[in-house]
Scaffold this active site. Sequence first.
Site, mmCIF file in Angstrom:
data_model
loop_
_atom_site.group_PDB
_atom_site.id
_atom_site.type_symbol
_atom_site.label_atom_id
_atom_site.label_comp_id
_atom_site.label_asym_id
_atom_site.label_seq_id
_atom_site.Cartn_x
_atom_site.Cartn_y
_atom_site.Cartn_z
ATOM 1 N N ASN A 52 36.231 111.002 49.259
ATOM 2 C CA ASN A 52 35.008 110.204 49.081
ATOM 3 C C ASN A 52 34.102 110.910 48.087
ATOM 4 O O ASN A 52 34.148 112.128 47.925
ATOM 5 C CB ASN A 52 34.285 110.061 50.428
ATOM 6 C CG ASN A 52 33.031 109.210 50.328
ATOM 7 O OD1 ASN A 52 33.039 108.125 49.749
ATOM 8 N ND2 ASN A 52 31.925 109.709 50.868
ATOM 9 N N ARG A 99 31.540 101.753 53.993
ATOM 10 C CA ARG A 99 31.845 101.667 55.419
ATOM 11 C C ARG A 99 32.407 103.005 55.898
ATOM 12 O O ARG A 99 33.065 103.707 55.130
ATOM 13 C CB ARG A 99 32.869 100.559 55.682
ATOM 14 C CG ARG A 99 32.355 99.180 55.316
ATOM 15 C CD ARG A 99 33.377 98.109 55.641
ATOM 16 N NE ARG A 99 33.687 98.050 57.057
ATOM 17 C CZ ARG A 99 32.948 97.446 57.972
ATOM 18 N NH1 ARG A 99 31.853 96.816 57.620
ATOM 19 N NH2 ARG A 99 33.300 97.442 59.239
ATOM 20 N N ASP A 124 36.602 112.579 56.847
ATOM 21 C CA ASP A 124 36.948 112.653 58.266
ATOM 22 C C ASP A 124 36.217 111.508 58.978
ATOM 23 O O ASP A 124 35.696 110.617 58.305
ATOM 24 C CB ASP A 124 36.642 114.049 58.851
ATOM 25 C CG ASP A 124 35.154 114.386 58.824
ATOM 26 O OD1 ASP A 124 34.338 113.459 58.574
ATOM 27 O OD2 ASP A 124 34.809 115.550 59.059
ATOM 28 N N ASP A 139 30.076 111.368 55.955
ATOM 29 C CA ASP A 139 29.946 112.361 54.876
ATOM 30 C C ASP A 139 30.040 113.793 55.402
ATOM 31 O O ASP A 139 29.324 114.688 54.938
ATOM 32 C CB ASP A 139 28.619 112.154 54.114
ATOM 33 C CG ASP A 139 28.525 110.760 53.514
ATOM 34 O OD1 ASP A 139 29.551 110.259 53.011
ATOM 35 O OD2 ASP A 139 27.442 110.157 53.561
ATOM 36 N N ARG A 190 35.741 97.437 63.771
ATOM 37 C CA ARG A 190 36.035 98.323 62.633
ATOM 38 C C ARG A 190 37.495 98.757 62.624
ATOM 39 O O ARG A 190 38.127 98.898 61.576
ATOM 40 C CB ARG A 190 35.137 99.562 62.686
ATOM 41 C CG ARG A 190 33.702 99.273 62.286
ATOM 42 C CD ARG A 190 32.965 100.542 61.946
ATOM 43 N NE ARG A 190 32.863 101.454 63.075
ATOM 44 C CZ ARG A 190 32.868 102.776 62.995
ATOM 45 N NH1 ARG A 190 32.960 103.369 61.842
ATOM 46 N NH2 ARG A 190 32.774 103.509 64.074
ATOM 47 N N GLY A 204 33.453 111.424 60.544
ATOM 48 C CA GLY A 204 31.990 111.456 60.501
ATOM 49 C C GLY A 204 31.452 110.764 59.257
ATOM 50 O O GLY A 204 32.209 110.270 58.419
ATOM 51 N N HIS A 239 30.042 111.375 46.992
ATOM 52 C CA HIS A 239 28.709 111.221 47.593
ATOM 53 C C HIS A 239 27.636 111.724 46.624
ATOM 54 O O HIS A 239 27.787 112.819 46.058
ATOM 55 C CB HIS A 239 28.634 112.006 48.910
ATOM 56 C CG HIS A 239 27.347 111.793 49.624
ATOM 57 N ND1 HIS A 239 27.055 110.617 50.299
ATOM 58 C CD2 HIS A 239 26.240 112.578 49.739
ATOM 59 C CE1 HIS A 239 25.841 110.696 50.804
ATOM 60 N NE2 HIS A 239 25.322 111.868 50.482
HETATM 61 C C1 GRF Z 1 27.997 106.122 44.067
HETATM 62 O O1 GRF Z 1 26.739 106.694 43.836
HETATM 63 C C2 GRF Z 1 28.729 106.854 45.154
HETATM 64 O O2 GRF Z 1 28.440 108.209 45.177
HETATM 65 C C3 GRF Z 1 28.209 106.203 46.401
HETATM 66 O O3 GRF Z 1 28.082 104.831 46.059
HETATM 67 C C4 GRF Z 1 27.848 104.727 44.660
HETATM 68 C C5 GRF Z 1 28.874 103.759 44.139
HETATM 69 O O4 GRF Z 1 28.631 103.369 42.823
HETATM 70 N N1 GRF Z 1 29.075 106.462 47.528
HETATM 71 P P1 GRF Z 1 29.722 102.495 42.051
HETATM 72 O O5 GRF Z 1 30.046 101.285 42.907
HETATM 73 O O6 GRF Z 1 30.917 103.344 41.803
HETATM 74 O O7 GRF Z 1 29.034 102.082 40.780
#
Ligand code: GRF
Length: 233
Positions: free
Chosen positions: A137, A121, A171, A175, A95, A173, A139
């Site tokens: 990021n 990843r 970071d 999420d 990685r 971790g 989520h």
């Molecule tokens: C989204 O739901 C995001 O929150 C998650 O992966 C999904 C990606 O969707 N981390 P896309 O590739 O932007 O359509």
Amino acid sequence: MSGAGAGAAPDGASPAEEAAAPGEQPVFRIAVLASGSGSNLQALIDEVHGRAAAGAPVIQIVLVISDVPGARALRRAADAGIPTATIPSADYPDRTQHDLAIVAALRQAAPDLVVLAGYMRVVTPPLLEAFPYRVINLHPALLPCFPGAHAIPDAVAYGVKVTGVTVHFVDTGVDTGPVIAQEAVIVQEGDTVDTLATRIHAVEHRLLPQVVGLIAAGNVHPPLPGTRVVQVD
Ligand code: GRF
């Protein structure tokens, strides 16, 4: 890590503003990492690419990187005339080596912000150290609930009545980084993973461009040392 903001230098001028020559419109450079369909990349292309809020720098997506050859996100970027790079993890022994290759590509593009938009990843310290408090990021849950790659099915299976969307600094971790913005989504009676996902994605497509705009304008300030509270003006 520095206490200076992702979008704000200590004197309040954004890095993009500091870099611009006198009379030149400052540009806020974004790189996006995506593994899949790229619908959130598309939201950034549609809502912020080439645009500027009043008094803020113009936002440009300068590079899209995918670890997945042929990912739809790469096609979306190419269709918008944005440079792309494919950096498959299988080409590297671990990685860290994979992330070092990504860092090398990112450094060439010199982004002010790196957006993980469906990048599946976990990133390693070399990438975060190259861009301290400049990696965010998205989520599909209200963190710290339901971290990981199955947030929407996990929320449905748990039976929560409210879930949502989080944008956070990254970071090392999974999420776990400091939260920048969250928006709730109500789980309705009879919701399936698909129906809930549709409403969550609609919120993502609005919230991510909004947060990127706030960062570009210098309105998001990473936590002071020893805390994890992000100040958003
Ligand atoms: C989204 O739901 C995001 O929150 C998650 O992966 C999904 C990606 O969707 N981390 P896309 O590739 O932007 O359509």
